[in-house]
Scaffold this active site. Structure first.
Site, PDB file in Angstrom:
ATOM      1  N   SER A   1      -0.214  -1.907   8.241  1.00 25.50           N
ATOM      2  CA  SER A   1       0.974  -2.346   8.992  1.00 25.50           C
ATOM      3  C   SER A   1       0.557  -3.165  10.199  1.00 25.50           C
ATOM      4  CB  SER A   1       1.794  -1.141   9.448  1.00 25.50           C
ATOM      5  OG  SER A   1       2.117  -0.351   8.343  1.00 25.50           O
ATOM      6  N   ARG A   2      -0.680  -2.992  10.654  1.00 20.72           N
ATOM      7  CA  ARG A   2      -1.139  -3.709  11.843  1.00 20.72           C
ATOM      8  C   ARG A   2      -1.611  -5.127  11.526  1.00 20.72           C
ATOM      9  NH1 ARG A   2      -2.775   1.785  13.486  1.00 20.72           N
ATOM     10  NH2 ARG A   2      -1.602   2.207  15.378  1.00 20.72           N
TER      11      ARG A   2
ATOM     12  N   LYS B   1      -7.166   4.380   2.389  1.00 19.41           N
ATOM     13  CA  LYS B   1      -7.414   3.462   3.500  1.00 19.41           C
ATOM     14  C   LYS B   1      -7.700   4.233   4.799  1.00 19.41           C
ATOM     15  CE  LYS B   1      -6.588  -0.030   6.418  1.00 19.41           C
ATOM     16  NZ  LYS B   1      -5.963   0.701   7.495  1.00 19.41           N
TER      17      LYS B   1
ATOM     18  N   GLY C   1       0.841  -1.207   0.000  1.00 19.55           N
ATOM     19  CA  GLY C   1       0.000   0.000   0.000  1.00 19.55           C
ATOM     20  C   GLY C   1       0.871   1.251   0.000  1.00 19.55           C
ATOM     21  N   HIS C   2       1.879   1.280   0.887  1.00 19.52           N
ATOM     22  CA  HIS C   2       2.798   2.434   0.905  1.00 19.52           C
ATOM     23  C   HIS C   2       3.524   2.551  -0.441  1.00 19.52           C
ATOM     24  CE1 HIS C   2       2.877   1.383   5.344  1.00 19.52           C
ATOM     25  NE2 HIS C   2       2.498   2.634   5.366  1.00 19.52           N
TER      26      HIS C   2
ATOM     27  N   GLY D   1      -3.003   7.525   1.516  1.00 20.14           N
ATOM     28  CA  GLY D   1      -3.864   6.422   1.101  1.00 20.14           C
ATOM     29  C   GLY D   1      -5.325   6.656   1.481  1.00 20.14           C
TER      30      GLY D   1
END
Ligand code: PAF
Length: 290
Positions: A186-187, A149, A36-37, A147
């Site tokens: 990331s989680r 998100k 995503g990053h 993002g």
């Protein structure tokens, strides 16, 4: 690729790039970089000539009972990914440099931060808008990529940039999902296999909302309840909210409008996850990435 820790080094590198006529892009991150990053980096590279990635786990956006100390910090992996992606400069400041003793200046929006995530995380967005302002002041990018998100985050940042006349174009890039629909975060690494399966219920509830609205259902209260019920029917999942809201104000809607956003948050095991889907009532296509 340059990797620097000080404001002075960033300013020097950016000034040189700008003097060479380059357009500056910035991707602010907290590291633990995933696809995503990297999609933000890719988009930023297409729009600008000199891409700065910032990696800083920002303490002021974590609440007292949140995961600041265990937040993943795989710096070497992150740098490798940035190198492979052709990033020009990575800025990795230390906490005391960002928040020196006596720090007391925060950037805070009035209303948007109080909704949704803000109800659960009252100081979170003050931390985000403060650090993003600092990073913008340091890097002085022409373009910055975020993002979708983190829908509420990008809404606040766009509003802040507009309200404070920051000369920066904010680009919002689509959410990147695993093949089964799980939004990259990331989680996600905190999830067990079982929890990960249950975490799919967040996206499933967003799709439920989209399908029902597109099929002509106007009972948004009923749809919200169905979204919560769907998430709650999965083991490990404690839903926090499910809403269908105005795309800019994030105020909950009473009835459908042409374009709206469905947003959900839930704790899966010990991990809090969020997701969202923009629903365009006139588009026949079932949105996946948006
Ligand atoms: O989205 C994130 O990773 C963070 O909230 C941000 C924008 C880098 C600020 O710390």
């Amino acid at each position: 690729m340059q990797v620097v820790e000080t404001v002075k080094e960033v300013r020097k590198a950016v000034a040189e790039a700008r003097a060479g006529g380059e357009w500056i892009g910035c991707v602010p991150t907290m590291g633990a970089l995933h696809a995503g990053h990297m999609s933000l980096v890719e988009d930023c590279s297409e729009r600008t000539d000199f891409v700065v990635v910032t990696i800083f786990v920002n303490p002021t956006q974590f609440g007292p009972n949140e995961d600041l100390s265990k937040y993943p910090r795989p710096l070497e992996d992150d740098l490798e990914k940035c190198r492979e992606a052709g990033v020009d400069l990575v800025y990795t400041p230390e906490v005391p440099a960002m928040y020196p003793e006596g720090f007391e200046t925060y950037v805070k929006l009035e209303h948007l931060p109080k909704r949704l995530e803000g109800e659960h995380r009252p100081t979170h967005f003050r931390g985000v808008t403060t650090i993003v302002t600092k990073l913008f002041n340091i890097v002085q990018p022409d373009v910055a990529c975020f993002g979708q998100k983190d829908y509420q985050q990008q809404t606040l940042i766009r509003r802040m940039v507009r309200d404070l006349d920051m000369p920066i174009e904010i680009v919002v890039c689509p959410t990147v999902r695993e093949a089964d629909g799980l939004a990259l975060s990331s989680r996600n690494i905190y999830l067990s296999d079982d929890e990960r399966r249950s975490a799919l219920s967040l996206y499933a509830s967003l799709q439920l909302a989209q399908d029902r609205i597109k099929a002509g259902d106007t009972d948004l209260t009923g749809i919200r309840q169905a979204m919560l019920d769907l998430m709650a029917s999965h083991s490990h999942v404690t839903p926090d909210y499910a809403t269908i809201a105005d795309v800019d104000s994030l105020e909950s809607l009473d009835s459908p409008v042409p374009r709206m956003v469905a947003l959900v948050a839930a704790t899966v095991g010990q991990t809090r996850l969020i997701d969202n889907l923009v629903i365009d009532i006139h588009s026949r296509r079932r949105t996946h990435g948006a």
